[in-house]
Enzyme design. Structure first.
Site, PDB file in Angstrom:
ATOM      1  N   GLY A  28       0.799  -1.219   0.000  1.00  0.00           N
ATOM      2  CA  GLY A  28       0.000   0.000   0.000  1.00  0.00           C
ATOM      3  C   GLY A  28       0.832   1.268   0.000  1.00  0.00           C
ATOM      4  O   GLY A  28       2.033   1.244  -0.257  1.00  0.00           O
ATOM      5  N   GLY A  33       5.398   3.585  -9.104  1.00  0.00           N
ATOM      6  CA  GLY A  33       6.059   2.288  -9.244  1.00  0.00           C
ATOM      7  C   GLY A  33       5.037   1.159  -9.128  1.00  0.00           C
ATOM      8  O   GLY A  33       4.966   0.266  -9.997  1.00  0.00           O
ATOM      9  N   HIS A  34       4.225   1.214  -8.076  1.00  0.00           N
ATOM     10  CA  HIS A  34       3.163   0.217  -7.917  1.00  0.00           C
ATOM     11  C   HIS A  34       2.214   0.249  -9.116  1.00  0.00           C
ATOM     12  O   HIS A  34       1.820  -0.786  -9.644  1.00  0.00           O
ATOM     13  CB  HIS A  34       2.335   0.512  -6.663  1.00  0.00           C
ATOM     14  CG  HIS A  34       3.075   0.441  -5.373  1.00  0.00           C
ATOM     15  ND1 HIS A  34       3.292   1.551  -4.586  1.00  0.00           N
ATOM     16  CD2 HIS A  34       3.642  -0.590  -4.706  1.00  0.00           C
ATOM     17  CE1 HIS A  34       3.948   1.197  -3.498  1.00  0.00           C
ATOM     18  NE2 HIS A  34       4.185  -0.105  -3.544  1.00  0.00           N
ATOM     19  N   GLY A 144       8.459  -5.656  -8.819  1.00  0.00           N
ATOM     20  CA  GLY A 144       9.339  -4.608  -9.312  1.00  0.00           C
ATOM     21  C   GLY A 144      10.813  -4.990  -9.207  1.00  0.00           C
ATOM     22  O   GLY A 144      11.245  -5.578  -8.203  1.00  0.00           O
ATOM     23  N   GLN A 145      11.574  -4.623 -10.224  1.00  0.00           N
ATOM     24  CA  GLN A 145      13.038  -4.808 -10.201  1.00  0.00           C
ATOM     25  C   GLN A 145      13.677  -3.970  -9.084  1.00  0.00           C
ATOM     26  O   GLN A 145      14.790  -4.243  -8.658  1.00  0.00           O
ATOM     27  CB  GLN A 145      13.606  -4.434 -11.573  1.00  0.00           C
ATOM     28  CG  GLN A 145      15.124  -4.438 -11.695  1.00  0.00           C
ATOM     29  CD  GLN A 145      15.737  -5.819 -11.536  1.00  0.00           C
ATOM     30  OE1 GLN A 145      15.051  -6.832 -11.643  1.00  0.00           O
ATOM     31  NE2 GLN A 145      17.028  -5.863 -11.254  1.00  0.00           N
ATOM     32  N   LYS A 146      12.955  -2.963  -8.597  1.00  0.00           N
ATOM     33  CA  LYS A 146      13.414  -2.168  -7.449  1.00  0.00           C
ATOM     34  C   LYS A 146      13.896  -3.091  -6.318  1.00  0.00           C
ATOM     35  O   LYS A 146      14.895  -2.826  -5.664  1.00  0.00           O
ATOM     36  CB  LYS A 146      12.252  -1.281  -6.981  1.00  0.00           C
ATOM     37  CG  LYS A 146      12.364  -0.710  -5.589  1.00  0.00           C
ATOM     38  CD  LYS A 146      13.186   0.522  -5.598  1.00  0.00           C
ATOM     39  CE  LYS A 146      13.360   1.206  -4.274  1.00  0.00           C
ATOM     40  NZ  LYS A 146      12.685   0.683  -3.126  1.00  0.00           N
ATOM     41  N   VAL A 173      10.679   2.439 -11.471  1.00  0.00           N
ATOM     42  CA  VAL A 173      10.140   3.772 -11.781  1.00  0.00           C
ATOM     43  C   VAL A 173      10.798   4.781 -10.838  1.00  0.00           C
ATOM     44  O   VAL A 173      10.873   4.554  -9.627  1.00  0.00           O
ATOM     45  CB  VAL A 173       8.611   3.798 -11.629  1.00  0.00           C
ATOM     46  CG1 VAL A 173       8.068   5.204 -11.893  1.00  0.00           C
ATOM     47  CG2 VAL A 173       7.966   2.792 -12.584  1.00  0.00           C
ATOM     48  N   SER A 182       9.511   4.985  -3.735  1.00  0.00           N
ATOM     49  CA  SER A 182       9.360   4.071  -2.611  1.00  0.00           C
ATOM     50  C   SER A 182       8.378   4.687  -1.628  1.00  0.00           C
ATOM     51  O   SER A 182       8.381   5.903  -1.434  1.00  0.00           O
ATOM     52  CB  SER A 182      10.714   3.861  -1.918  1.00  0.00           C
ATOM     53  OG  SER A 182      10.531   3.275  -0.644  1.00  0.00           O
TER      54      SER A 182
HETATM   55  P1  AMP Z   1       5.951  -2.675  -1.687  1.00  0.00           P
HETATM   56  O1  AMP Z   1       4.599  -2.045  -1.508  1.00  0.00           O
HETATM   57  O2  AMP Z   1       7.082  -1.763  -1.351  1.00  0.00           O
HETATM   58  O3  AMP Z   1       6.043  -4.046  -1.057  1.00  0.00           O
HETATM   59  O4  AMP Z   1       6.102  -2.919  -3.251  1.00  0.00           O
HETATM   60  C1  AMP Z   1       5.172  -3.688  -3.963  1.00  0.00           C
HETATM   61  C2  AMP Z   1       5.720  -4.008  -5.324  1.00  0.00           C
HETATM   62  O5  AMP Z   1       5.992  -2.803  -6.031  1.00  0.00           O
HETATM   63  C3  AMP Z   1       7.062  -4.777  -5.256  1.00  0.00           C
HETATM   64  O6  AMP Z   1       7.067  -5.775  -6.269  1.00  0.00           O
HETATM   65  C4  AMP Z   1       8.072  -3.699  -5.537  1.00  0.00           C
HETATM   66  O7  AMP Z   1       9.266  -4.182  -6.107  1.00  0.00           O
HETATM   67  C5  AMP Z   1       7.310  -2.818  -6.516  1.00  0.00           C
HETATM   68  N1  AMP Z   1       7.898  -1.478  -6.519  1.00  0.00           N
HETATM   69  C6  AMP Z   1       8.153  -0.681  -5.456  1.00  0.00           C
HETATM   70  N2  AMP Z   1       8.752   0.460  -5.831  1.00  0.00           N
HETATM   71  C7  AMP Z   1       8.901   0.385  -7.181  1.00  0.00           C
HETATM   72  C8  AMP Z   1       9.457   1.259  -8.174  1.00  0.00           C
HETATM   73  N3  AMP Z   1      10.005   2.432  -7.847  1.00  0.00           N
HETATM   74  N4  AMP Z   1       9.439   0.845  -9.452  1.00  0.00           N
HETATM   75  C9  AMP Z   1       8.894  -0.364  -9.789  1.00  0.00           C
HETATM   76  N5  AMP Z   1       8.352  -1.213  -8.914  1.00  0.00           N
HETATM   77  C10 AMP Z   1       8.345  -0.860  -7.622  1.00  0.00           C
END
Ligand code: AMP
Length: 278
Positions: A28, A33-34, A144-146, A173, A182
């Site tokens: 959330g 990016g999400h 995400g590759q992040k 992203v 992030s």
């Molecule tokens: P999180 O909410 O941080 O657990 O992220 C959920 C998904 O979004 C994960 O697969 C992350 O790798 C992806 N994600 C987070 N930040 C980015 C970003 N800047 N670019 C691409 N994907 C992202």
């Protein structure tokens, strides 16, 4: 778009979906990016399920679980605009009822880098993602590759446990100044936000050295560390130039490599990475 909080309801709603389904697991506090993952899932599947769950088992005892940013109404508005079919936003007690005791250990790929810095982190990630796969039965799941090591951990688990899900990895992203998006960027005060570009600057430095022909692992790691050391608000947690498949630190880069780093800016810990190639 339906917002669902129980596993039983989710299963019923999922069973009614015909055709292919793409899953986008998140914690959330959504950003572009999400949403890039959601759009990719939307483009490649008949239906999209997004999950919003701040998973306590992937946070260490001294980490930011309780202050992790949350804004469910805003997240739901963003997902509605992306034409998501189902949002699964369970409580912790729904995912981890009393007596819960099964955890997934994916082995060596989870040991270095983030795994070393955050003991138990990938065990929590693998466990919750496996549960989300079991609950939502997606054809494809988007990551995400992040979080580069996370993608390797999920691929390993999916292969090892024969989970019938195709893993799709999407590019990082970034903000206009290069900072990887992030949810944790919200922790940064204006001065720290400016300093946070140090991660991208370090990655640019290592890419430049690599493009200039440098293939020595230590020299490439030193190029990243020098940029971080020059930023007074930043402290390197690790810098790495590692094998793309098993993440062992490379003495010499022969083909491609993953350059990654974790940096503390004040109390905020940020990660970023790029692939060295060419
Ligand atoms: P999180 O909410 O941080 O657990 O992220 C959920 C998904 O979004 C994960 O697969 C992350 O790798 C992806 N994600 C987070 N930040 C980015 C970003 N800047 N670019 C691409 N994907 C992202």
């Amino acid at each position: 778009m339906r917002v669902i909080t129980t596993i039983a309801e989710l299963r019923t709603a999922r069973a009614a979906l015909q055709g292919t389904t793409g899953l986008v697991p998140t914690m959330g506090y959504l950003h572009e990016g999400h949403l890039s993952l959601v759009r990719r899932a939307r483009a490649e599947n008949d239906h999209v399920i997004t999950t919003i769950f701040v998973n306590p088992t992937q946070f260490g005892p001294s980490e930011d679980l309780t202050r992790y940013p949350r804004d469910l109404p805003r997240d739901l508005a963003l997902l509605e605009a992306e034409k998501v079919d189902l949002v699964f936003a369970p409580d912790v007690s729904e995912m981890y009822p009393p007596g819960f005791g099964t955890f997934i250990d994916v082995g060596p790929i989870a040991a270095p880098l983030e795994g070393a810095a955050r003991p138990g982190h990938f065990c929590g990630v693998a466990t919750v993602v496996c549960k989300l796969f079991a609950i939502t039965s997606p054809h494809r799941a988007y990551f995400g590759q992040k979080d580069a090591q996370q993608t390797l951990v999920i691929r390993r688990m999916t292969l090892d446990l024969n989970l019938p899900v195709e893993i799709v990895v999407c590019p990082i992203v970034r903000e206009p100044d290069g900072l990887a998006m992030s949810s944790r960027n919200v922790y940064l005060n204006p001065e720290e936000r400016r300093a946070a570009t140090v991660l991208f600057r370090a990655l640019r430095a290592v890419q430049e050295r690599f493009a200039a022909g440098e293939r020595n692992g230590d020299a490439l790691r030193a190029a990243m560390r020098a940029v971080i050391d020059a930023e007074p608000l930043a402290r390197a947690d690790y810098v790495s130039v590692a094998d793309l498949d098993d993440l062992h630190e490379l003495e010499t880069v022969t083909g491609r490599a993953l350059a990654s780093l974790a940096v503390r800016i004040g109390t905020t810990r940020l990660i970023d990475n790029c692939v060295l190639e060419g």
